[in-house]
Design a protein around this motif. Sequence first.
Motif, PDB file in Angstrom:
ATOM      1  N   LEU A  72       0.830  -1.205   0.000  1.00 44.10           N
ATOM      2  CA  LEU A  72       0.000   0.000   0.000  1.00 44.10           C
ATOM      3  C   LEU A  72       0.864   1.255   0.000  1.00 44.10           C
ATOM      4  O   LEU A  72       0.560   2.228  -0.706  1.00 44.10           O
ATOM      5  N   LEU A  73       1.907   1.246   0.788  1.00 42.69           N
ATOM      6  CA  LEU A  73       2.793   2.409   0.861  1.00 42.69           C
ATOM      7  C   LEU A  73       3.499   2.651  -0.469  1.00 42.69           C
ATOM      8  O   LEU A  73       3.825   3.789  -0.819  1.00 42.69           O
ATOM      9  N   TRP A  74       3.737   1.582  -1.215  1.00 46.83           N
ATOM     10  CA  TRP A  74       4.361   1.683  -2.535  1.00 46.83           C
ATOM     11  C   TRP A  74       3.343   2.093  -3.598  1.00 46.83           C
ATOM     12  O   TRP A  74       3.625   2.934  -4.458  1.00 46.83           O
ATOM     13  N   ALA A  75       2.126   1.540  -3.544  1.00 49.13           N
ATOM     14  CA  ALA A  75       1.154   1.716  -4.623  1.00 49.13           C
ATOM     15  C   ALA A  75       0.353   3.014  -4.511  1.00 49.13           C
ATOM     16  O   ALA A  75       0.119   3.691  -5.530  1.00 49.13           O
ATOM     17  N   LEU A  76      -0.100   3.375  -3.318  1.00 46.36           N
ATOM     18  CA  LEU A  76      -1.024   4.504  -3.193  1.00 46.36           C
ATOM     19  C   LEU A  76      -0.430   5.838  -3.651  1.00 46.36           C
ATOM     20  O   LEU A  76      -1.127   6.632  -4.301  1.00 46.36           O
ATOM     21  N   PRO A  77       0.846   6.162  -3.326  1.00 50.60           N
ATOM     22  CA  PRO A  77       1.376   7.447  -3.798  1.00 50.60           C
ATOM     23  C   PRO A  77       1.476   7.554  -5.314  1.00 50.60           C
ATOM     24  O   PRO A  77       1.620   8.659  -5.846  1.00 50.60           O
ATOM     25  N   ARG A  78       1.395   6.433  -6.012  1.00 47.65           N
ATOM     26  CA  ARG A  78       1.503   6.435  -7.473  1.00 47.65           C
ATOM     27  C   ARG A  78       0.134   6.491  -8.145  1.00 47.65           C
ATOM     28  O   ARG A  78       0.053   6.447  -9.377  1.00 47.65           O
ATOM     29  N   ARG A  79      -0.946   6.596  -7.356  1.00 43.88           N
ATOM     30  CA  ARG A  79      -2.302   6.583  -7.903  1.00 43.88           C
ATOM     31  C   ARG A  79      -3.054   7.866  -7.538  1.00 43.88           C
ATOM     32  O   ARG A  79      -2.665   8.601  -6.636  1.00 43.88           O
ATOM     33  N   ARG A  80      -4.157   8.071  -8.243  1.00 43.22           N
ATOM     34  CA  ARG A  80      -4.986   9.252  -8.017  1.00 43.22           C
ATOM     35  C   ARG A  80      -5.981   8.977  -6.880  1.00 43.22           C
ATOM     36  O   ARG A  80      -6.633   7.939  -6.867  1.00 43.22           O
ATOM     37  N   THR A  81      -6.072   9.915  -5.955  1.00 41.65           N
ATOM     38  CA  THR A  81      -7.013   9.786  -4.849  1.00 41.65           C
ATOM     39  C   THR A  81      -8.320  10.491  -5.212  1.00 41.65           C
ATOM     40  O   THR A  81      -8.490  11.010  -6.314  1.00 41.65           O
ATOM     41  N   GLY A  82      -9.257  10.516  -4.255  1.00 39.84           N
ATOM     42  CA  GLY A  82     -10.543  11.164  -4.477  1.00 39.84           C
ATOM     43  C   GLY A  82     -11.575  10.220  -5.067  1.00 39.84           C
ATOM     44  O   GLY A  82     -11.275   9.072  -5.428  1.00 39.84           O
ATOM     45  N   ALA A  83     -12.799  10.724  -5.175  1.00 37.80           N
ATOM     46  CA  ALA A  83     -13.916   9.892  -5.636  1.00 37.80           C
ATOM     47  C   ALA A  83     -13.728   9.409  -7.063  1.00 37.80           C
ATOM     48  O   ALA A  83     -14.245   8.354  -7.447  1.00 37.80           O
ATOM     49  N   THR A  84     -13.008  10.179  -7.889  1.00 38.95           N
ATOM     50  CA  THR A  84     -12.824   9.792  -9.284  1.00 38.95           C
ATOM     51  C   THR A  84     -11.473   9.111  -9.531  1.00 38.95           C
ATOM     52  O   THR A  84     -11.169   8.777 -10.675  1.00 38.95           O
ATOM     53  N   GLY A  85     -10.676   8.942  -8.498  1.00 39.97           N
ATOM     54  CA  GLY A  85      -9.357   8.346  -8.653  1.00 39.97           C
ATOM     55  C   GLY A  85      -9.394   6.833  -8.639  1.00 39.97           C
ATOM     56  O   GLY A  85     -10.453   6.204  -8.474  1.00 39.97           O
ATOM     57  N   ASP A  86      -8.211   6.230  -8.804  1.00 44.33           N
ATOM     58  CA  ASP A  86      -8.112   4.780  -8.842  1.00 44.33           C
ATOM     59  C   ASP A  86      -7.408   4.211  -7.604  1.00 44.33           C
ATOM     60  O   ASP A  86      -7.070   3.033  -7.564  1.00 44.33           O
ATOM     61  N   ALA A  87      -7.195   5.051  -6.580  1.00 41.78           N
ATOM     62  CA  ALA A  87      -6.489   4.579  -5.385  1.00 41.78           C
ATOM     63  C   ALA A  87      -7.378   3.703  -4.507  1.00 41.78           C
ATOM     64  O   ALA A  87      -6.917   2.722  -3.923  1.00 41.78           O
ATOM     65  N   ALA A  88      -8.674   4.051  -4.411  1.00 37.84           N
ATOM     66  CA  ALA A  88      -9.569   3.346  -3.482  1.00 37.84           C
ATOM     67  C   ALA A  88      -9.679   1.866  -3.807  1.00 37.84           C
ATOM     68  O   ALA A  88      -9.828   1.033  -2.903  1.00 37.84           O
ATOM     69  N   ARG A  89      -9.604   1.525  -5.078  1.00 37.22           N
ATOM     70  CA  ARG A  89      -9.794   0.115  -5.441  1.00 37.22           C
ATOM     71  C   ARG A  89      -8.624  -0.772  -5.004  1.00 37.22           C
ATOM     72  O   ARG A  89      -8.704  -1.999  -5.097  1.00 37.22           O
ATOM     73  N   MET A  90      -7.531  -0.151  -4.512  1.00 37.86           N
ATOM     74  CA  MET A  90      -6.445  -0.957  -3.984  1.00 37.86           C
ATOM     75  C   MET A  90      -6.744  -1.478  -2.587  1.00 37.86           C
ATOM     76  O   MET A  90      -6.080  -2.406  -2.115  1.00 37.86           O
ATOM     77  N   LEU A  91      -7.728  -0.877  -1.897  1.00 36.48           N
ATOM     78  CA  LEU A  91      -8.039  -1.330  -0.539  1.00 36.48           C
ATOM     79  C   LEU A  91      -8.476  -2.796  -0.487  1.00 36.48           C
ATOM     80  O   LEU A  91      -7.911  -3.585   0.284  1.00 36.48           O
ATOM     81  N   PRO A  92      -9.499  -3.210  -1.264  1.00 32.99           N
ATOM     82  CA  PRO A  92      -9.856  -4.632  -1.210  1.00 32.99           C
ATOM     83  C   PRO A  92      -8.732  -5.547  -1.686  1.00 32.99           C
ATOM     84  O   PRO A  92      -8.566  -6.655  -1.166  1.00 32.99           O
ATOM     85  N   VAL A  93      -7.935  -5.087  -2.645  1.00 29.63           N
ATOM     86  CA  VAL A  93      -6.803  -5.893  -3.111  1.00 29.63           C
ATOM     87  C   VAL A  93      -5.832  -6.158  -1.971  1.00 29.63           C
ATOM     88  O   VAL A  93      -5.332  -7.280  -1.795  1.00 29.63           O
ATOM     89  N   ALA A  94      -5.570  -5.133  -1.167  1.00 28.00           N
ATOM     90  CA  ALA A  94      -4.591  -5.257  -0.084  1.00 28.00           C
ATOM     91  C   ALA A  94      -5.165  -5.863   1.172  1.00 28.00           C
ATOM     92  O   ALA A  94      -4.450  -6.542   1.917  1.00 28.00           O
ATOM     93  N   LEU A  95      -6.453  -5.644   1.440  1.00 33.35           N
ATOM     94  CA  LEU A  95      -7.034  -6.043   2.726  1.00 33.35           C
ATOM     95  C   LEU A  95      -7.559  -7.479   2.751  1.00 33.35           C
ATOM     96  O   LEU A  95      -7.377  -8.201   3.744  1.00 33.35           O
ATOM     97  N   LEU A  96      -8.209  -7.891   1.687  1.00 31.33           N
ATOM     98  CA  LEU A  96      -8.938  -9.164   1.754  1.00 31.33           C
ATOM     99  C   LEU A  96      -8.038 -10.381   1.968  1.00 31.33           C
ATOM    100  O   LEU A  96      -8.275 -11.169   2.899  1.00 31.33           O
TER     101      LEU A  96
END
Length: 499
Positions: A72-96
């Motif tokens: 997460l620390l590696w991936a999130l800074p390289r992605r767009r945050t906010g409602a229209t970004g692609d960062a949120a979809r990394m949460l289930p990838v990392a958490l589940l």
Amino acid sequence: MTAATDQRETRRSARSGAIGLAGAAVSGLFGFVLAVVITRGYGPTGAGAFFAAVGLLTVATAVCTLGAETGLLWALPRRRTGATGDAARMLPVALLPPLVFAIVVAVVGLLVAPQLADGLFDRASTETVRLVQLCAVGLPVLVATGLMLAAVRGVRPIGGYVAVQFFLLPIGRPVLVGLAALASGAVLLGLAGWLVPALAALLVCAGLVAGPLGLGRGARLRAGSADWRGFWRFALPRAGSAAIDAGSMWIGVLLAVALAGQAEAGIFGAVGRYILAGQLALQGLRVAVAPQLSRLLGADRPAEAAAVHRQTTSWAIVLSWPVYLLLAVFAPGFLSIFGPEFAAGATAMTVLAVAMLVNVAVGNVQTLLLMSGHSGLHLVATLVNLTATVSLAFWLVPRHGVLGMAVAWATGIVLENLIAATAARLVVGQPLVDRPVSAAAAATLAGVGAVSVVAVVAAGRDVAGLGTALALVGAVVIVMSALPGVRRRVWRSVRQRGG
């Protein structure tokens, strides 16, 4: 790379580093308070059981996290945050996957708790079995908390992370463990007090990441196959090295329990608390600059990343080397604070403090490797560490107890850092040590070494000598900080381009 962009990056790292260091100082203080509470409240044997339980939890948490916190620390800074970004979809990838794995391990732990207690402690008893069961129950909470802390650091300024990791957790734990010790003296209740702040931290982190990731505001949580493949291609090699990193001291405690008994493990755990406290400056700098290093390396700007690394290495040497030099020289004085029974760990603490000088001198090379995407190389370095530590422990601990465990752990630390430093230099392709780094090391060694010699000659290595050394160090710092020329040089160092 231009001078302007280099200066912007080092200024950014300076701001984040200052906040991280402040948090690390608070965390270190209360980590020491926690160690005093445990050792004074439970004695060597009870402290050994407590440290063994925490060690079991720490190692199990690192294993079950599967490297996803660093992912997460590696991936999130390289992605767009906010409602229209692609960062949120990394949460289930990392958490589940980690949470499912943690729950499975917890269930197995509950079923085999008597066998684990029999192998981990001097003997299986009702209390030790319940300790293992409580560890199993707390495991998924700790895994979730670690992952959400990484998400906070990836999408928010460092202040939110520091508030939880360096304030809420380290302050809450000694308070609750101390109350448990006063209430009953039972290690089981104390461990419960150690776990409760993690649940509070999990809830706080969930609130902190919701806004930046656009959760509840239309952010997409469904990840594609490319997201899963890219994330876990990086994270899985990190799973093994993360377990070794997080559990390095606790593996020593567990080996000491198994090979030498709970009392020896209690002494080693007390020694380890001091050693880890000295590492907090490096940790504070690491969490401060890791997202910045990921962004720079991801944008193919290795020279700027190396400049940030050199700057933080200089800071780490100036802040951490005095701690480890004093720990090495005045080990008897430090350990007497825990009680006379812990004096047997003095030589072990000296050995480990010397090894940690090497660890600090190379800086956060492990973070540099990881943020460059080379988690496999980092795994190689940590596997060498683990192999050397465990092999030497089985040979040395039965005959030499705490000292044998210290020699084993110190050897692993030095080997890992030398390998990681060499690999990072080759990967980044930039010098990781320059004249300011070398000057910081030489000045710190000379200054603290001279103060230590004077204090030992005047008052010895016990509490009196320690107090004399601390007073002298404090006086030197006050005098030096009052000199305008020194202040100007420090400010230039903070703003330096990093060579």
